[in-house]
Design a protein around this motif. Sequence first.
Motif, PDB file in Angstrom:
ATOM      1  N   ALA A 221       4.587  -9.512  -3.772  1.00 44.33           N
ATOM      2  CA  ALA A 221       3.256  -9.803  -3.221  1.00 44.33           C
ATOM      3  C   ALA A 221       2.130  -9.282  -4.101  1.00 44.33           C
ATOM      4  N   GLY A 222       2.416  -8.326  -5.001  1.00 46.51           N
ATOM      5  CA  GLY A 222       1.356  -7.808  -5.852  1.00 46.51           C
ATOM      6  C   GLY A 222       1.551  -6.356  -6.221  1.00 46.51           C
ATOM      7  N   ILE A 223       0.442  -5.684  -6.499  1.00 51.72           N
ATOM      8  CA  ILE A 223       0.457  -4.287  -6.942  1.00 51.72           C
ATOM      9  C   ILE A 223      -0.335  -3.453  -5.935  1.00 51.72           C
ATOM     10  N   SER A 224       0.096  -2.217  -5.740  1.00 53.09           N
ATOM     11  CA  SER A 224      -0.506  -1.361  -4.714  1.00 53.09           C
ATOM     12  C   SER A 224      -1.675  -0.549  -5.247  1.00 53.09           C
ATOM     13  N   ASN A 225      -2.258   0.218  -4.344  1.00 54.37           N
ATOM     14  CA  ASN A 225      -3.184   1.288  -4.698  1.00 54.37           C
ATOM     15  C   ASN A 225      -2.421   2.373  -5.460  1.00 54.37           C
ATOM     16  N   PRO A 226      -3.100   3.263  -6.169  1.00 55.96           N
ATOM     17  CA  PRO A 226      -2.403   4.335  -6.889  1.00 55.96           C
ATOM     18  C   PRO A 226      -2.154   5.559  -6.021  1.00 55.96           C
TER      19      PRO A 226
ATOM     20  N   THR B 284       3.543   9.770  13.448  1.00 56.00           N
ATOM     21  CA  THR B 284       2.710  10.100  14.601  1.00 56.00           C
ATOM     22  C   THR B 284       1.320  10.477  14.111  1.00 56.00           C
ATOM     23  N   LYS B 285       0.316  10.053  14.846  1.00 56.93           N
ATOM     24  CA  LYS B 285      -1.072  10.386  14.553  1.00 56.93           C
ATOM     25  C   LYS B 285      -1.673  11.054  15.792  1.00 56.93           C
ATOM     26  N   LYS B 286      -2.075  12.302  15.634  1.00 58.42           N
ATOM     27  CA  LYS B 286      -2.625  13.080  16.736  1.00 58.42           C
ATOM     28  C   LYS B 286      -1.662  13.098  17.931  1.00 58.42           C
ATOM     29  N   GLY B 287      -0.373  13.251  17.596  1.00 58.17           N
ATOM     30  CA  GLY B 287       0.641  13.381  18.631  1.00 58.17           C
ATOM     31  C   GLY B 287       1.116  12.082  19.231  1.00 58.17           C
ATOM     32  N   LYS B 288       0.568  10.944  18.780  1.00 57.90           N
ATOM     33  CA  LYS B 288       0.965   9.658  19.332  1.00 57.90           C
ATOM     34  C   LYS B 288       1.684   8.834  18.276  1.00 57.90           C
ATOM     35  N   PRO B 289       2.682   8.025  18.679  1.00 59.46           N
ATOM     36  CA  PRO B 289       3.398   7.193  17.715  1.00 59.46           C
ATOM     37  C   PRO B 289       2.448   6.206  17.033  1.00 59.46           C
ATOM     38  N   ALA B 290       2.669   5.992  15.737  1.00 59.46           N
ATOM     39  CA  ALA B 290       1.890   5.029  14.964  1.00 59.46           C
ATOM     40  C   ALA B 290       2.862   4.031  14.349  1.00 59.46           C
ATOM     41  N   PRO B 291       2.378   2.883  13.863  1.00 63.68           N
ATOM     42  CA  PRO B 291       3.283   1.910  13.249  1.00 63.68           C
ATOM     43  C   PRO B 291       4.098   2.565  12.138  1.00 63.68           C
ATOM     44  N   PRO B 292       5.408   2.311  12.120  1.00 62.23           N
ATOM     45  CA  PRO B 292       6.256   2.945  11.100  1.00 62.23           C
ATOM     46  C   PRO B 292       5.924   2.443   9.704  1.00 62.23           C
ATOM     47  N   LEU B 293       6.218   3.281   8.716  1.00 60.37           N
ATOM     48  CA  LEU B 293       6.035   2.916   7.323  1.00 60.37           C
ATOM     49  C   LEU B 293       7.381   2.573   6.705  1.00 60.37           C
ATOM     50  N   ASN B 294       7.339   1.813   5.615  1.00 66.15           N
ATOM     51  CA  ASN B 294       8.548   1.454   4.876  1.00 66.15           C
ATOM     52  C   ASN B 294       8.710   2.369   3.686  1.00 66.15           C
ATOM     53  N   SER B 295       9.966   2.580   3.272  1.00 65.38           N
ATOM     54  CA  SER B 295      10.240   3.411   2.103  1.00 65.38           C
ATOM     55  C   SER B 295      11.122   2.651   1.109  1.00 65.38           C
ATOM     56  N   GLN B 296      10.985   3.020  -0.129  1.00 69.82           N
ATOM     57  CA  GLN B 296      11.788   2.440  -1.212  1.00 69.82           C
ATOM     58  C   GLN B 296      12.141   3.558  -2.180  1.00 69.82           C
TER      59      GLN B 296
ATOM     60  N   VAL C  74       9.071   6.120  -2.499  1.00 70.42           N
ATOM     61  CA  VAL C  74       7.718   5.632  -2.206  1.00 70.42           C
ATOM     62  C   VAL C  74       7.683   5.194  -0.752  1.00 70.42           C
ATOM     63  N   THR C  75       6.672   5.649  -0.017  1.00 69.28           N
ATOM     64  CA  THR C  75       6.505   5.289   1.385  1.00 69.28           C
ATOM     65  C   THR C  75       5.139   4.647   1.574  1.00 69.28           C
ATOM     66  N   GLY C  76       5.090   3.582   2.337  1.00 70.41           N
ATOM     67  CA  GLY C  76       3.831   2.897   2.578  1.00 70.41           C
ATOM     68  C   GLY C  76       4.017   1.700   3.470  1.00 70.41           C
ATOM     69  N   SER C  77       3.089   0.766   3.401  1.00 76.10           N
ATOM     70  CA  SER C  77       3.154  -0.449   4.208  1.00 76.10           C
ATOM     71  C   SER C  77       3.300  -1.670   3.320  1.00 76.10           C
ATOM     72  N   ASP C  78       3.931  -2.719   3.879  1.00 75.68           N
ATOM     73  CA  ASP C  78       4.182  -3.967   3.144  1.00 75.68           C
ATOM     74  C   ASP C  78       4.962  -3.713   1.853  1.00 75.68           C
ATOM     75  N   ILE C  79       5.858  -2.741   1.896  1.00 74.24           N
ATOM     76  CA  ILE C  79       6.703  -2.451   0.735  1.00 74.24           C
ATOM     77  C   ILE C  79       8.028  -3.203   0.926  1.00 74.24           C
ATOM     78  N   LYS C  80       8.076  -4.391   0.400  1.00 73.92           N
ATOM     79  CA  LYS C  80       9.285  -5.224   0.485  1.00 73.92           C
ATOM     80  C   LYS C  80       9.328  -6.137  -0.738  1.00 73.92           C
TER      81      LYS C  80
ATOM     82  N   ARG D 291       0.849  -1.186   0.000  1.00 70.19           N
ATOM     83  CA  ARG D 291       0.000   0.000   0.000  1.00 70.19           C
ATOM     84  C   ARG D 291       0.884   1.234   0.000  1.00 70.19           C
ATOM     85  N   ILE D 292       0.582   2.180  -0.880  1.00 66.96           N
ATOM     86  CA  ILE D 292       1.320   3.446  -0.924  1.00 66.96           C
ATOM     87  C   ILE D 292       0.587   4.476  -0.078  1.00 66.96           C
ATOM     88  N   SER D 293       1.334   5.191   0.763  1.00 69.19           N
ATOM     89  CA  SER D 293       0.785   6.339   1.474  1.00 69.19           C
ATOM     90  C   SER D 293       1.271   7.645   0.863  1.00 69.19           C
ATOM     91  N   HIS D 294       2.572   7.703   0.520  1.00 67.12           N
ATOM     92  CA  HIS D 294       3.178   8.956   0.072  1.00 67.12           C
ATOM     93  C   HIS D 294       4.229   8.680  -0.988  1.00 67.12           C
TER      94      HIS D 294
END
Length: 844
Positions: free
Chosen positions: A121-126, A86-98, A54-60, A35-38
């Motif tokens: 694993a497949g193809i991400s969202n756009p 961070t989400k609303k000032g609290k730590p959130a699960p880190p994202l992976n970058s490539q 590219v930054t997102g989750s399950d990027i490996k 999944r791509i976030s940024h």
Amino acid sequence: MNAMTRFLAAFLAVGVCASATWAQGMMVPGSGSPRISHIMPMGGQAGTSFEFKVTGSDIKDVEGLHFNFPGVKVEVTTSGEETAITKKGKPAPPLNSQKFKVTLPAGAPVGVHDVRIVTKAGISNPRAFVISDHKDIIEEEPNDDVPKAQRLALNSTVNGVIGAPTDVDYYVFTGKKGQRIVCSALTSSIDSRLNAFVQIFAADGSYLGGNRNYAQDDALIDAVLPADGDYHVRICSFTYTQGGIDYFYRLTVTTAPWIDAVFPPVVQPGVPAEVTVYGRNLPGGKLDPTAIVNDRTLEKATITVKASNDPMSLQRLAFTGRVTPVGSMIDGFDQRVKNETGQSNPFLMTYANTPVVLDNGDNDAQDKAQQVPVPCMIAGRIEKKGDKDWYAFSAKKGQVLNIEAFAERLGAPMDVYFQIRNAQGMLITEQDDTAEILSPTFYTANADPVRYRFVAPADEVYYLLVTTRDAFTQYGPRHLYTVRITPEEPDFRLIAMPTSPIAPEGITVNQAGGAAFNVYVWRFGNFAGEITISGVDLPKGVGVKPQIISGSQKQAVVVVHAEADATWWAGGIKLVGTATAKGQKLTREVRSATITWPVVQAGTASITRIDRELALAVRNKAAYTLVADKTKINVTQGEKISIPVKLIGNDNFKGTVQVAVIGGPPGLVSQPVSLTPGQGGTVSLDGKGGMAFPPGNYTVFVRGQTQPINPKQPAPKGAPPNIVQVSMPVSVTIVPKILGKLTIAPTNPKLSLGKDVEVTVRFARAYDLPLDLKVEVILPPTIKGVTTKNATIKSGEDEATVVFSAAPSATVGQTPQITVRATAMFNGEVPIVHEAKLTLSVAK
């Protein structure tokens, strides 16, 4: 409708949609796919090379990138970086970058496109990626004050991020006296959460202007430079309440053209049309003192537009700007202009299959109504304070016309509504906002009026009033609308989305497996026919077995399958829907949409946009395969639907799978069963609260997942990834017991010898099925000399006339309990019979 009423209607509608989705068996999305976030940068200049992150989750196990246009060269460079969130000032699960090295072709098409990451694993969202015809750079921190302003060359774009709510980014450029500088900040258009506020200052600190919410959260401001020298551009989050990695922007400072409006915004295909362009830095443009937008005087120029007449182009939305679900049914194309600096932004133009009539500007009262032909497409605008536009058209009694107004769906910033009045000024109808929501993930409520089916009550001239709720405060060249007045023409459009109700995702199908899309159906012109979905030129080993969307459905499920030896692949695919309306075959391409940002829980309205293509990846063999033992099931309305299913484990899969049914009739409730490899079972379908399913032909699928189906029952901590698979389609036909109620008037007709008498047979349809009913009279053998002429109640109609005739020698007297029978052939083979009784009196 005021804002609060509109909000409450939307809120309630979302609740209804959420309940309907739960009834369908709301499923947890599969895991493991990328999944791509940024992305950074969010665009690039055609013909250049640059580093792309590219930054997102399950990027490996990254394989590359997929763009929706050809010719891009991609090299994988570094990987494995983690980005703290961070989400609303609290730590959130880190994202992976490539990181990648990307080289764009010199001929890459200018505009907003899509990029996806491809992994094992497949193809991400756009994510939106912009191709520009000028220099692109990346923001360099620190630039949060005037002395630290980042130098920016004129006619270039900077890709930046508002990293915190109070973050402010400054840029400085050099310009010359008299130059008209356009500063555009794209945010919504590129999948950003940022509500941008952009300002321009001279070197001495004097304020030259600012803007926000030009179009959704995008900002636009221009200034004519008062002197040679440096100028500062300031960008921030409006109200300083939001910021972070999700709040990115593309800020362009340029002398290239900008199009604010084109009038008319609709043209007939293949016919050259002169249109007026309103904007800034227009080639050949001259200032128009009457055209004001945000306190800026616009230029105008006349150009000739000739839209394609290709039949396939006329059913596509070839627009490179942002399109939300609200406008997803429109067909149209980009209109741009170009000066010595470069190309303008795109402006959405639409097609008219009837003559285009322009608002004459002198029609502000009913007695000054502008005469328009039928059919036609009216192009109008609210050009001055309190503007009202009146039109007059003629119609014959019983004539059916569809009347539809477009404004918000065209990108116009206004709340249009219309009224229809008769010649005496009496109100026939007022049509305002569209409240229909196809789904919380495909949120379609909007400020445009719903399409109105007008049945003329008499031979008369009718008056159409078009205006807006805010005409006294909001008006000008951008406040455009079109109104279509045409006979009823059945048609449809289709949009496919991944099935997750909460998060962006791509679609990956495994060998010997299946993957599902949700498909949303726009039905026009009273179209209630079945639509068959199939694939066109699919990759080797990939198939879409023809799947039926029933005439009662506006949401369905379509599944793509891969053979066990399907080729490993990732890219765009093409699905089409075919149907028959008025004896004509209609073929429509399936468009694509994706959730842009995750929502907290299912049933929450999400931010969704239309994609540039429907994408799919084919990957390794599925962990398990679901096999439905029946491919076709016929049941009578009210009966439970039972589907025998078997679970086949592949590659030593030993897990437990929760199995339920997706797709099918509205209100379907599927009770899940648990299966292990080699085990069989039966999945049953029932109507919610005992509700009988609407009759029709449906396609359903058996869907399995390795985590609990109920979203309120989260997976245990440390549970393995959710593995989702879908079966081949199962065709379900629900045969109706009855189609409606048959009545007769009069019920005791009197017939004279040598004469005829007419009896009206009415049928109140319970379902909007395109079926004719053959009406016949069953005369007892005791009646001599009386004959009848049978009739047909045609599809879309509700009555017919049966004629009784008596010969001069006919038997005189009263005959009770004569049967009038109306028969429809469901699916062309199952007779559905309805009867009513009358008493016939024959007299001399």
